[in-house]
Design a protein around this motif. Structure first.
Motif, PDB file in Angstrom:
ATOM      1  N   ARG A 103       0.845  -1.201   0.000  1.00 32.51           N
ATOM      2  CA  ARG A 103       0.000   0.000   0.000  1.00 32.51           C
ATOM      3  C   ARG A 103       0.873   1.241   0.000  1.00 32.51           C
ATOM      4  NH1 ARG A 103      -4.530  -1.650   4.428  1.00 32.51           N
ATOM      5  NH2 ARG A 103      -5.473  -3.273   3.170  1.00 32.51           N
ATOM      6  N   GLU A 104       2.084   1.069   0.529  1.00 38.50           N
ATOM      7  CA  GLU A 104       3.054   2.159   0.560  1.00 38.50           C
ATOM      8  C   GLU A 104       4.436   1.533   0.573  1.00 38.50           C
ATOM      9  OE1 GLU A 104       2.982   6.201   2.872  1.00 38.50           O
ATOM     10  OE2 GLU A 104       3.736   4.649   4.224  1.00 38.50           O
ATOM     11  N   LEU A 105       5.369   2.144  -0.125  1.00 42.81           N
ATOM     12  CA  LEU A 105       6.749   1.675  -0.156  1.00 42.81           C
ATOM     13  C   LEU A 105       7.602   2.736   0.517  1.00 42.81           C
ATOM     14  CD1 LEU A 105       8.817  -0.418  -1.215  1.00 42.81           C
ATOM     15  CD2 LEU A 105       8.989   0.976  -3.287  1.00 42.81           C
ATOM     16  N   ARG A 106       8.369   2.329   1.535  1.00 43.37           N
ATOM     17  CA  ARG A 106       9.235   3.265   2.263  1.00 43.37           C
ATOM     18  C   ARG A 106      10.682   2.796   2.156  1.00 43.37           C
ATOM     19  NH1 ARG A 106       7.470   6.962   5.688  1.00 43.37           N
ATOM     20  NH2 ARG A 106       5.226   7.181   5.939  1.00 43.37           N
ATOM     21  N   PHE A 107      11.585   3.752   1.953  1.00 44.10           N
ATOM     22  CA  PHE A 107      13.009   3.453   1.883  1.00 44.10           C
ATOM     23  C   PHE A 107      13.796   4.724   2.143  1.00 44.10           C
ATOM     24  CE2 PHE A 107      11.257   4.167  -2.298  1.00 44.10           C
ATOM     25  CZ  PHE A 107      12.097   5.137  -2.846  1.00 44.10           C
ATOM     26  N   THR A 108      15.108   4.585   2.315  1.00 46.30           N
ATOM     27  CA  THR A 108      15.993   5.709   2.581  1.00 46.30           C
ATOM     28  C   THR A 108      17.066   5.753   1.503  1.00 46.30           C
ATOM     29  OG1 THR A 108      15.609   5.494   4.955  1.00 46.30           O
ATOM     30  CG2 THR A 108      17.571   6.726   4.280  1.00 46.30           C
ATOM     31  N   VAL A 109      17.368   6.950   1.008  1.00 47.81           N
ATOM     32  CA  VAL A 109      18.452   7.145   0.050  1.00 47.81           C
ATOM     33  C   VAL A 109      19.458   8.128   0.625  1.00 47.81           C
ATOM     34  CG1 VAL A 109      17.075   6.613  -1.997  1.00 47.81           C
ATOM     35  CG2 VAL A 109      17.190   8.966  -1.185  1.00 47.81           C
ATOM     36  N   LYS A 110      20.712   8.010   0.183  1.00 46.05           N
ATOM     37  CA  LYS A 110      21.741   8.959   0.601  1.00 46.05           C
ATOM     38  C   LYS A 110      21.540  10.273  -0.138  1.00 46.05           C
ATOM     39  CE  LYS A 110      25.923   7.763   1.682  1.00 46.05           C
ATOM     40  NZ  LYS A 110      27.306   7.290   1.629  1.00 46.05           N
ATOM     41  N   GLY A 111      21.781  11.368   0.574  1.00 43.09           N
ATOM     42  CA  GLY A 111      21.677  12.685  -0.017  1.00 43.09           C
ATOM     43  C   GLY A 111      20.353  13.337   0.310  1.00 43.09           C
ATOM     44  N   GLY A 112      20.263  14.635   0.002  1.00 38.05           N
ATOM     45  CA  GLY A 112      19.035  15.376   0.232  1.00 38.05           C
ATOM     46  C   GLY A 112      19.322  16.847   0.436  1.00 38.05           C
TER      47      GLY A 112
END
Length: 112
Positions: free
Chosen positions: A75-84
Motif C-alpha cells: 500500500r506504501e513503499l518506504r526506503f531511505t536514500v543517501k543525499g538530500g
C-alpha cells in the motif's frame, strides 16, 4: 505524452543508465528487480544521520504494480536514500536517485 508518463520515463531512463555505479540496461533492471511499481512520492524528508551524512526518507504511494515476485502488493513503499536538501545545504550523490514530494516515479526494488 502526459506529465506522469514523462516523469516516469525520465526516472526509468536515469535508473536504467546508472545503478550502484554500474551502467544497467532497462532489461537488466527489469530482470533483476523483484518489485517494480509506478507511483507518487507521498513524502520525502531529509535529515542528518548520526554519522553526519544527509539522508532522505521516502514514501511512495503506488498507482500500479508492474512486477511483484512473492510479495503482497504494498500500500506504501518506504526506503531511505543517501543525499538530500536541508535548508541551504544540498548533498547529491551522482549514482543515487533524488525524490521530491508529489512527483510521479517508477521504482525498481530488490535488484542485485
Amino acid at each position: 505524452m502526459n506529465r506522469f508518463q514523462t516523469s516516469a520515463l525520465v526516472f526509468v531512463l536515469s535508473a536504467a543508465t546508472m545503478l550502484a555505479g554500474q551502467a544497467r540496461s532497462l532489461a537488466e533492471l527489469t530482470r533483476d528487480s523483484s518489485l517494480i511499481l509506478m507511483g507518487r512520492v507521498a513524502d520525502a524528508r531529509s535529515y542528518v544521520g548520526d554519522d553526519g551524512e544527509v539522508y532522505t526518507d521516502v514514501a511512495i504511494s503506488p498507482a500500479a504494480v508492474l512486477k511483484d515476485q512473492g510479495r503482497t502488493s504494498p500500500r506504501e513503499l518506504r526506503f531511505t536514500v543517501k543525499g538530500g536538501v536541508i535548508g541551504d545545504r544540498a548533498v547529491v550523490f551522482s549514482d543515487a536517485p533524488r525524490f521530491e514530494s508529489g512527483e510521479d516515479v517508477v521504482v525498481f526494488s530488490g535488484g542485485e
